[in-house]
Design a protein around this motif. Structure first.
Motif, mmCIF file in Angstrom:
data_model
loop_
_atom_site.group_PDB
_atom_site.id
_atom_site.type_symbol
_atom_site.label_atom_id
_atom_site.label_comp_id
_atom_site.label_asym_id
_atom_site.label_seq_id
_atom_site.Cartn_x
_atom_site.Cartn_y
_atom_site.Cartn_z
ATOM 1 N N THR A 163 0.832 -1.197 0.000
ATOM 2 C CA THR A 163 0.000 0.000 0.000
ATOM 3 C C THR A 163 0.869 1.251 0.000
ATOM 4 O OG1 THR A 163 -1.699 -1.178 1.242
ATOM 5 C CG2 THR A 163 -1.833 1.226 1.220
ATOM 6 N N ARG A 165 0.972 5.504 0.413
ATOM 7 C CA ARG A 165 0.311 6.721 0.912
ATOM 8 C C ARG A 165 0.824 7.869 0.051
ATOM 9 N NH1 ARG A 165 1.082 10.890 4.787
ATOM 10 N NH2 ARG A 165 -0.841 11.362 5.957
ATOM 11 N N PHE A 194 -4.163 10.168 -0.320
ATOM 12 C CA PHE A 194 -4.887 8.959 -0.711
ATOM 13 C C PHE A 194 -4.034 7.744 -0.378
ATOM 14 C CE2 PHE A 194 -6.294 12.208 -3.843
ATOM 15 C CZ PHE A 194 -7.602 12.320 -3.398
ATOM 16 N N VAL A 196 -3.595 3.879 -1.499
ATOM 17 C CA VAL A 196 -3.982 2.948 -2.569
ATOM 18 C C VAL A 196 -2.949 1.837 -2.679
ATOM 19 C CG1 VAL A 196 -5.187 4.720 -3.903
ATOM 20 C CG2 VAL A 196 -2.757 4.291 -4.322
ATOM 21 N N VAL A 214 -12.556 11.246 -8.167
ATOM 22 C CA VAL A 214 -13.108 10.614 -6.969
ATOM 23 C C VAL A 214 -14.635 10.659 -7.065
ATOM 24 C CG1 VAL A 214 -13.181 10.605 -4.450
ATOM 25 C CG2 VAL A 214 -11.131 11.436 -5.636
ATOM 26 N N ASP A 219 -13.926 7.844 -0.778
ATOM 27 C CA ASP A 219 -12.771 8.536 -0.223
ATOM 28 C C ASP A 219 -11.552 8.453 -1.122
ATOM 29 O OD1 ASP A 219 -14.180 9.244 2.093
ATOM 30 O OD2 ASP A 219 -13.721 7.305 3.041
ATOM 31 N N GLN A 220 -11.519 7.424 -1.957
ATOM 32 C CA GLN A 220 -10.347 7.192 -2.796
ATOM 33 C C GLN A 220 -10.701 7.353 -4.273
ATOM 34 O OE1 GLN A 220 -7.427 6.753 -1.345
ATOM 35 N NE2 GLN A 220 -8.392 6.726 0.681
#
Length: 251
Positions: A163, A165, A194, A196, A214, A219-220
């Motif tokens: 992941t 940030r 975000f 992801v 978005v 939120d993403q």
């Protein structure tokens, strides 16, 4: 003028077939013309006989026409048929694959931004297909919470995970559209963060230009474009679709 003997005409004598007048056999000129006339008459009778025989015969039967053969048209050249098909498909598909085509163009450059554009463009294409609405279309914009460009100021991997940030500093906001006089308290934060999976934006690095979309209630982002080449294509579609999007309601 025909030769005469004692009032008898040599040509008429030959035509009528009458006997020669007395003493005509001793008249050489009369006798020669009579014999020539007889020869001419013999040829004439022969020709008339041929003509009469031809006229007397029944006309030959006209043969029945042969049935026309079916002629199969020769096929058109395959190359010509293919160019058209391809041209028609290209026109029909141009609008639906506009977003996806951008990443093909971005693969020719070098450096981090170009490399991430290739992968992020591919990811964006999958995301927009999964949502059923192409990014940048009027329907997509009408149902979006945020569509904006920015710069990745920080890209951090969370320890022990795949992941990322990603911190974006927004430089251009398409949605929400906020009039300048109403901007206070209505603009999105200039910095967006975000979280992801790295497969969504593989290869992204700090300093890369980014365009995100978005959806409302999310939120993403469901769409990422990384690199100026990819962004330029999406920017054109977003700008063109905004007027129509203003007239639509999300539903």
């Amino acid at each position: 003028m025909s030769t005469e003997h004692d009032g008898a005409d040599a040509l008429m004598t030959a035509i009528t077939g009458e006997p020669l007048p007395p003493g005509a056999r001793e008249d050489a000129a009369f006798l020669a013309e009579h014999r020539a006339a007889e020869a001419d008459l013999a040829v004439l009778r022969e020709q008339l006989g041929v003509i009469g025989h031809a006229l007397a015969e029944p006309p030959p039967a006209t043969p029945a026409p042969e049935p026309a053969r079916s002629v199969r048209p020769s096929p058109r050249p395959r190359r010509r048929a293919f160019s058209l098909a391809l041209g028609g498909l290209a026109v029909a598909a141009a609008a639906s694959v506009m977003a996806g085509m951008g990443w093909l163009m971005s693969g020719g450059g070098t450096g981090a931004a170009d490399s991430s554009s290739l992968d992020a463009g591919s990811s964006a294409e999958k995301q927009s297909d999964a949502g059923g609405v192409a990014f940048g279309s009027a329907r997509y914009l009408a149902c979006s919470r945020l569509v904006a460009e920015g710069e990745a100021t920080a890209v951090e991997r969370l320890p022990g995970t795949t992941t990322l940030r990603i911190t974006l500093s927004l430089t251009r906001v398409y949605l929400p559209e906020v009039p300048e006089e109403d901007a206070k308290g209505s603009k999105p934060d200039e910095e967006q963060v975000f979280v992801v999976d790295e497969n969504v934006v593989p290869g992204i690095r700090a300093g890369d230009p980014v365009l995100v979309g978005v959806p409302r209630g999310a939120d993403q982002p469901d769409f990422w474009a990384v690199g100026e080449r990819q962004i330029a294509l999406e920017r054109a579609m977003v700008t063109a679709s905004l007027p129509e999007a203003r007239e639509l309601t999300c539903g």
